[in-house]
Every structure is written in C-alpha cells, then in structure tokens.
Design a protein around this motif. Structure first.
Motif, PDB file in Angstrom:
ATOM      1  N   PHE A 116     -24.017 -10.893  25.462  1.00  0.00           N
ATOM      2  CA  PHE A 116     -23.295 -11.921  26.212  1.00  0.00           C
ATOM      3  C   PHE A 116     -23.745 -13.323  25.793  1.00  0.00           C
ATOM      4  N   GLU A 120     -20.363 -15.063  24.382  1.00  0.00           N
ATOM      5  CA  GLU A 120     -19.647 -15.780  25.446  1.00  0.00           C
ATOM      6  C   GLU A 120     -18.749 -16.895  24.901  1.00  0.00           C
ATOM      7  N   LEU A 147     -16.923 -11.938  31.858  1.00  0.00           N
ATOM      8  CA  LEU A 147     -17.486 -13.283  31.980  1.00  0.00           C
ATOM      9  C   LEU A 147     -17.854 -13.605  33.425  1.00  0.00           C
TER      10      LEU A 147
END
Length: 441
Positions: A116, A120, A147
């Motif tokens: 992540f 992201e 997210l």
C-alpha cells in the motif's frame, strides 16, 4: 440439456451436413463426368451438369446457413472488440482487493503495508484517469474499498474524505444507490477523524436515508434490491459502530459529569444495536464490537468488565489470524490492567501489543504502546528508560501528542511525574484514535 442449448448444436450439424453434401456432390459429379466422357466420348455436357449441380448446392447451403453465419460473425466481431486480457483498472482492483484481505493479517500484514505504501499513488492516478461509468463502477469501488481501509489505518482523514467523495460521485453518476449509501457512511468516518462531529452525524443520517430498509419503510424500495440483504446489514452495522465512536469522541472532550456519562451511554446503546444488526457470524465484526464495548467499560472505570469482553475477543482474533486485532486487544488489556493497579501485567501486555504492531508495520499503534510503556517507566521513577521509549514513540507519531510531550518533559526534569501510577496512562487521551481501522461493511 435444455432445448435452447440443443438448438445451436442442431443448426451446426445441419449446416455442416449441407456443406459436406455440396462438396461431395461436386466431386462425384466431376468424377462421373470424367468417366462418362472417357467411355462415351462425351462432348462435356455431363461435366456442365455436374458443375451446375455443385453451384446449386452451394447456393442452398449459403441461404440455409445465413443466420448461423451471421451469428458467428457477430460473435467474432464482439470478441475482437473486447480485450483478451483484463483492463489495467480491473487488474488493479483485483490486486488491491487481495492486498486488502492481507492487511493486518498474521501471514501477510507487513507485505501488505509495504504494498500500500508503494502503490497508493498509482491507485489514485487510476481513479483520476478512469471515467466513472456503469461498466467500471464495481472496479472503481473495489479500489476505493482498499484505499479506505488504508487511510483509516493511517489516520489520513483528508485522503479518506477525498476518496469517499469520489465514490459518491461514481455512485451518483451510475445510479448505484448501494455505493451512495456506503460512500456517505465513509464520509461520516472521515469527518469524525477531522473532529467535525456535527457533519459526521449528518452523514450517518444521510446514509441511513439511502438504505433499502429506510426506503421500504417510506414505500420507496428500489426494484431488485432487498432491504434485508447481507450487504445492507453490514453497512447498517458500520453506521451503528460509527455512531458509537462519535459518541465516544464527544465523551473524550466532555468534562466529567452528566454530559460525558450520557455520551458513553449512547455509545453503548449503538454498539448493542450493532451486535444485533451484524450480518451473521463474523469474527472481525464480533472483535470490533467487543473492543468498542470494552472501551465503554474503560470510560466507566470498569476494568474488570473490560477484561470480560477483551479475553474472548483476543481468542477470536487469534482464531481469525488477525494480527492487528490481537494487537488492539492486547493494548486494551494493558490499559485495563493498569486501571486495576496491576502495572507489571499492563507492561507485559503493552510490550506484546507493541511487538504485534511492529510485525505488521502499524506504526500509530506501535507509537501508542511505546508511549504507554514510557509513561509507566517515568511514573515508576525510571526517567532514563522512560525517556528512551517516549522518544521512540515521538519518532513514529504522525502528529503531535500533548500527553507524550508532558511525559517527555517530566523525563528530562527532576520534577515529580505528572500523574500518579493509579491513573496513568489513561485511555481517554488517546481513545479517539482507537478502532479507526475497524471498518465494517
């Protein structure tokens, strides 16, 4: 096999039979004309008849199989227009969904956190580039799901609000009331983290009004949507838990007295409703609700009552192989033990929780546990040890903590510790950061 399934096969067999018949007739007529011309010294009229017969069979075959050929052509064109491999958006949604499952888990929590961190920005770019249409709505929603969990865990309230507003835009643009209901519930979480409790309460009410159950009561049920679906129950559970957290945030800022007690009582009521509305057996939901109920007990200075909830919650978190849940429960058991004047037990549980948080790179939780351990050391008179732990906590913190600063000041001075062992560290000062990652869908 149904008649609809047999029909294409029958058409295929008839078409193939006529095609073979035409070819065979042409070959046989050509061969016959050759043999007859040899034996009868023919002038070629038999060959002409053979070719004419072949042409006639070809025309009949073409007319008879025209519908079949047209359907095959259309399927071929559709296949050529559709990509043979998943789109970048679909592939990214599937990947994000897989890492979301691993986030905070015993086996892949650290790898998921690293994924992540690295991906992201790429996921955000994909959301900006893709046009929100009905065909892409589900993939966009799956990326928003991932997210959302990441931002809640990181405490990134502004990013959480932006992604929730984006999902709401997708929902409104595609007529997806289920996504609209979820997006507004997530906005409530974002506004709570931004300490805008009034707007958070408003967004919960908006989400509830969109829900199928509310539409049924108002006589506005949408076709094809069950008001009692598992998904609807999960969003309702989330709303109840979010309402409880808003009330706990109110209690956190309220002075000791009736206002604070009323907020805590409302929180407990919402959590009881959440337990009843959860969608069937769900270990994660059970643990999340138990954690919040334990926090209510801690607000009410009932350490024993909190432990009665946390002990089975720890077992359920271990059964689910959820490292993050185990860390949260262990941290709260330490708070309850400190409240019951068992400092040695409290420090053991905080040490265990800090280790669990570090294994999945959940730095905010790790920082809290280091703060607990450091403040306990300062209270016990170990200023040097306490200072070292508190400085480590400060490095991991993403925002300033007034309580952390107070203990650091005490550790570097010769003045008495700011609080007595029986009351420090209190859960109230950091409670609004608790359970943020418990996102119930």
């Amino acid at each position: 096999m149904s008649s609809e399934e047999e029909k294409p096969k029958d058409e295929r067999r008839r078409g193939d039979f006529l095609g073979i018949s035409a070819i065979a007739a042409g070959l046989l007529s050509g061969l016959a004309s050759e043999k007859l011309s040899q034996s009868l010294d023919s002038t070629g009229w038999i060959r002409t008849v053979g070719f004419s017969l072949t042409a006639l069979f070809v025309v009949i075959w073409g007319i008879y199989n025209a519908p079949v050929l047209l359907r095959k052509y259309r399927r071929w064109r559709a296949g050529a227009a559709a990509p043979s491999t998943p789109s970048e958006l679909q592939a990214a949604a599937e990947e994000a969904e897989q890492w979301l499952v691993a986030l905070g888990s015993e086996s892949g929590g650290l790898a998921a956190a690293e994924w992540f961190q690295q991906n992201e920005p790429r996921l955000r770019e994909l959301l900006v580039e893709e046009k929100p249409v009905a065909a892409t709505a589900d993939d966009l929603a799956r990326i928003c799901d991932a997210l959302d969990a990441w931002y809640v865990r990181q405490g990134h309230a502004d990013d959480l609000l932006q992604i929730s507003i984006f999902l709401l835009t997708v929902a409104e643009g595609t007529g997806r009331h289920d996504l609209e209901e979820l997006a507004t519930a997530r906005q409530a979480t974002a506004y709570r983290l931004l300490n805008d409790l009034g707007t958070a309460i408003t967004m919960i009410a908006v989400s509830a009004n969109i829900s199928p159950a509310q539409r049924e009561r108002a006589g506005r049920t949408l076709p094809g949507r069950s008001p009692h679906s598992r998904t609807g129950a999960a969003v309702e559970t989330r709303r109840q838990v979010e309402s409880a957290l808003i009330n706990l945030a109110r209690a956190d800022s309220a002075p000791v007295g009736n206002e604070r007690n009323e907020a805590v009582a409302h929180a407990r009521s919402r959590l009881d409703d959440a337990r009843l509305s959860r969608p069937g057996p769900d270990l994660a939901a059970d643990v999340a609700i138990s954690i919040n109920l334990a926090i209510v007990q801690l607000y009410q200075e009932d350490g024993e009552g909190a432990l009665e909830l946390l002990t089975p919650a720890l077992a359920r978190a271990a059964a689910a192989a959820d490292r993050s849940a185990q860390a949260h429960v262990s941290e709260l058991i330490g708070v309850a033990a400190w409240m019951l004047k068992r400092p040695d037990q409290a420090e053991r549980w905080w040490g265990r929780a800090e280790h669990l948080y570090s294994e999945i790179d959940e730095r905010e939780g790790q920082a809290r546990c280091l703060q607990h351990l450091g403040s306990a050391a300062v209270v016990a008179g170990d200023r040097a040890g306490g200072k070292s732990l508190l400085q480590q906590s400060a490095v991991l913190r993403r925002s300033e903590s007034p309580l952390l600063k107070k203990y650091l000041d005490a550790a570097t001075q010769t003045t008495p510790a700011p609080v007595e062992p029986s009351t420090a560290p209190r859960p109230i000062s950091w409670l609004r950061h608790k359970i943020n990652q418990w996102r119930l869908r």
